[in-house]
Design an enzyme around this catalytic site. Sequence first.
Site, PDB file in Angstrom:
ATOM      1  N   TYR A 105      13.346   5.729   5.670  1.00 20.28           N
ATOM      2  CA  TYR A 105      12.450   5.922   7.562  1.00 20.28           C
ATOM      3  C   TYR A 105      13.396   5.750   8.994  1.00 20.28           C
ATOM      4  CZ  TYR A 105      12.862   0.867   6.518  1.00 20.28           C
ATOM      5  OH  TYR A 105      13.070  -0.509   7.062  1.00 20.28           O
TER       6      TYR A 105
ATOM      7  N   ASP B 223      11.125  -2.601  -3.648  1.00 19.39           N
ATOM      8  CA  ASP B 223      10.818  -2.570  -1.961  1.00 19.39           C
ATOM      9  C   ASP B 223      11.796  -2.694  -1.400  1.00 19.39           C
ATOM     10  OD1 ASP B 223       9.992  -2.809   1.032  1.00 19.39           O
ATOM     11  OD2 ASP B 223       8.578  -4.321   0.449  1.00 19.39           O
TER      12      ASP B 223
ATOM     13  N   HIS C 234      13.263   1.004  -0.045  1.00 19.97           N
ATOM     14  CA  HIS C 234      13.801   1.032   0.937  1.00 19.97           C
ATOM     15  C   HIS C 234      15.069   1.257   0.407  1.00 19.97           C
ATOM     16  CE1 HIS C 234      10.196   0.411   3.711  1.00 19.97           C
ATOM     17  NE2 HIS C 234      10.108  -0.292   3.089  1.00 19.97           N
TER      18      HIS C 234
ATOM     19  N   GLN D 222      17.909  -1.174   1.790  1.00 21.24           N
ATOM     20  CA  GLN D 222      17.656  -2.640   2.351  1.00 21.24           C
ATOM     21  C   GLN D 222      19.000  -3.977   1.263  1.00 21.24           C
ATOM     22  OE1 GLN D 222      13.631  -4.105   2.731  1.00 21.24           O
ATOM     23  NE2 GLN D 222      13.851  -2.372   4.704  1.00 21.24           N
TER      24      GLN D 222
ATOM     25  N   ARG E 121       0.273   0.345  12.878  1.00 19.00           N
ATOM     26  CA  ARG E 121       1.731  -0.909  13.841  1.00 19.00           C
ATOM     27  C   ARG E 121       1.862   1.447  14.185  1.00 19.00           C
ATOM     28  NH1 ARG E 121       5.483  -3.748  11.723  1.00 19.00           N
ATOM     29  NH2 ARG E 121       4.687  -3.848   9.472  1.00 19.00           N
TER      30      ARG E 121
ATOM     31  N   HIS F   3       1.417  -2.846  -0.280  1.00 18.83           N
ATOM     32  CA  HIS F   3       1.249  -4.456   0.367  1.00 18.83           C
ATOM     33  C   HIS F   3      -0.449  -4.668   1.172  1.00 18.83           C
ATOM     34  CE1 HIS F   3       5.577  -4.847   0.393  1.00 18.83           C
ATOM     35  NE2 HIS F   3       5.288  -3.986   1.501  1.00 18.83           N
TER      36      HIS F   3
ATOM     37  N   ARG G 150      12.673  -9.191  10.083  1.00 16.34           N
ATOM     38  CA  ARG G 150      12.782  -8.237  10.045  1.00 16.34           C
ATOM     39  C   ARG G 150      14.150  -7.562  10.890  1.00 16.34           C
ATOM     40  NH1 ARG G 150       8.631  -4.502  13.042  1.00 16.34           N
ATOM     41  NH2 ARG G 150       9.140  -5.689  15.265  1.00 16.34           N
TER      42      ARG G 150
ATOM     43  N   HIS H 247       2.465   1.056   4.917  1.00 16.06           N
ATOM     44  CA  HIS H 247       2.534  -0.173   4.921  1.00 16.06           C
ATOM     45  C   HIS H 247       0.715  -0.642   5.627  1.00 16.06           C
ATOM     46  CE1 HIS H 247       6.599   0.266   4.860  1.00 16.06           C
ATOM     47  NE2 HIS H 247       6.588  -0.291   4.057  1.00 16.06           N
TER      48      HIS H 247
ATOM     49  N   HIS I 124       4.278   5.197   8.709  1.00 12.88           N
ATOM     50  CA  HIS I 124       4.881   4.126   8.627  1.00 12.88           C
ATOM     51  C   HIS I 124       3.573   2.517   8.152  1.00 12.88           C
ATOM     52  CE1 HIS I 124       6.720  -0.443   9.629  1.00 12.88           C
ATOM     53  NE2 HIS I 124       7.823   0.286   8.903  1.00 12.88           N
TER      54      HIS I 124
ATOM     55  N   HIS J 109       7.782   1.731  -4.631  1.00 14.44           N
ATOM     56  CA  HIS J 109       7.969   1.535  -3.361  1.00 14.44           C
ATOM     57  C   HIS J 109      10.176   1.147  -2.916  1.00 14.44           C
ATOM     58  CE1 HIS J 109       6.964   0.977   1.320  1.00 14.44           C
ATOM     59  NE2 HIS J 109       7.202  -0.612   1.038  1.00 14.44           N
TER      60      HIS J 109
HETATM   61 ZN    ZN Z   1       8.291  -1.378   2.854  1.00 15.03          ZN
END
Ligand code: ZN
Length: 461
Positions: free
Chosen positions: A123, A325, A60, A63, A211, A274, A84, A237, A208, A58
Amino acid sequence: MNHALFAHDALLPTGWARNVRLQWDGAGHLTQVQADCTPDRATPQALGPVIPGLPNLHSHAFQRAFAGLTEYRAEAQDSFWSWRTLMYRFANRITPDQLEAIATWLYTEMLQAGYTSVCEFHYVHHAEDGTPYADDATLAQCLLRAAKKTGIGQTLLPVLYQTSGFGGAAPVEGQRRFIRSTDNMLRLLERLKPLCDAQGARLGLAPHSLRAVPPDALREVLAGLHAIDPTAPVHIHIAEQTGEVDACLAWSGQRPVEWLLDHAPVDQRWCLVHATHMSCSEYQRAAQSGAVAGICPSTEANLGDGIFDMPRWLSHGGAWGLGSDSHATVNAAEELLMLEYGQRLQGRSRNVLASATHAQVATAMTLQAVAGGAQASGRAVAGLAVGQQADWVELDAQHLALAGLSAPEMLSAHVFASHRTSAIRRVWSSGLERNNTLAPEFIAQAATEFVAARAQLLETT
Ligand code: ZN
């Protein structure tokens, strides 16, 4: 052309073996893994135990650029959601060149730290104002190029993101670069499939979260993916925050994992990232579905998510793997350490993740994390076995923390008693040595471009 390496000790899927000859072909696949061999002069020898490279399930990548920048108190009680907000500021400013620079440096760091492949949960799709790039695969291709340049194996997981909350809530301004229709996502997958195939990367899909993807869209995109590649990995997620669980209950009367298991064909292709907050029955059902639990110990600690109940998951035979992550930490051994220590703190006991067959915790964890990581990656990266990628880490038997110990003790010392990358001597991915053979000029330039990209992002956010 065949290549070979002799290892006095190697960690095979069945456990430690002595005097192992590893042989692989020009495509980077293992063609022979033979224990109890006699070394011959023609075969180079490893200078320490050889362990399988860890798939990082995992990531991203972007980040990494703000790792360390959210470690101050901004509110009376900082939370995932305040983190976030900063993440969105970076996501909304990043350019293709900056993304490629950050990912190239990150993947270089991963190879130096014992990861040999990565699942990229991607994403940020569109230009800064939210309109698609002329080439809709622009940012995905930045990530593919970063993997190709560094030599790390990759599973690319374009993310479907449509809503800002359960029940079809419209996306917020900060999510404008993420949003795609279902048809648009399927066209992107079709465009990316040959590009991934051409460089040995695997293409999958990441809805994603519940949500961000309404039920109809989830059903349609999975059907479309099935038509493109029925065995493609699917990552989501799922239950990172208790707030997410409460919102899902309010929306559907079910918890997220429970809802997913009742409404989607969850099986061995799936990775539940997660799955931190599950009921007892969710643990049992999710484990028995065959899905991999994607655990990200350093990020989950950094964000204050909570602790996954490993003993319960393992009691149901659950598969699991590790991801870095948000990349606050980029270090395979440190993720293993944090996972075990979290369980010790939670259960007030020691050696929680030792198994019936492997009393040494680091050995048991490495084998399980490699197997689960390979399953989640959808690539042949399941360790030192014929047909798998030639991906491994050679430890340094002369390192002070390791010298004079048995091979299983050396791996334990690497995870629990060294500085956790310092005992790594060489890292191989797809049959090529990577950490020391990336040219120094390449590493220096990648570092310089990373620092420049971060500085630019900080100026503009
Ligand atoms: Zn993630």
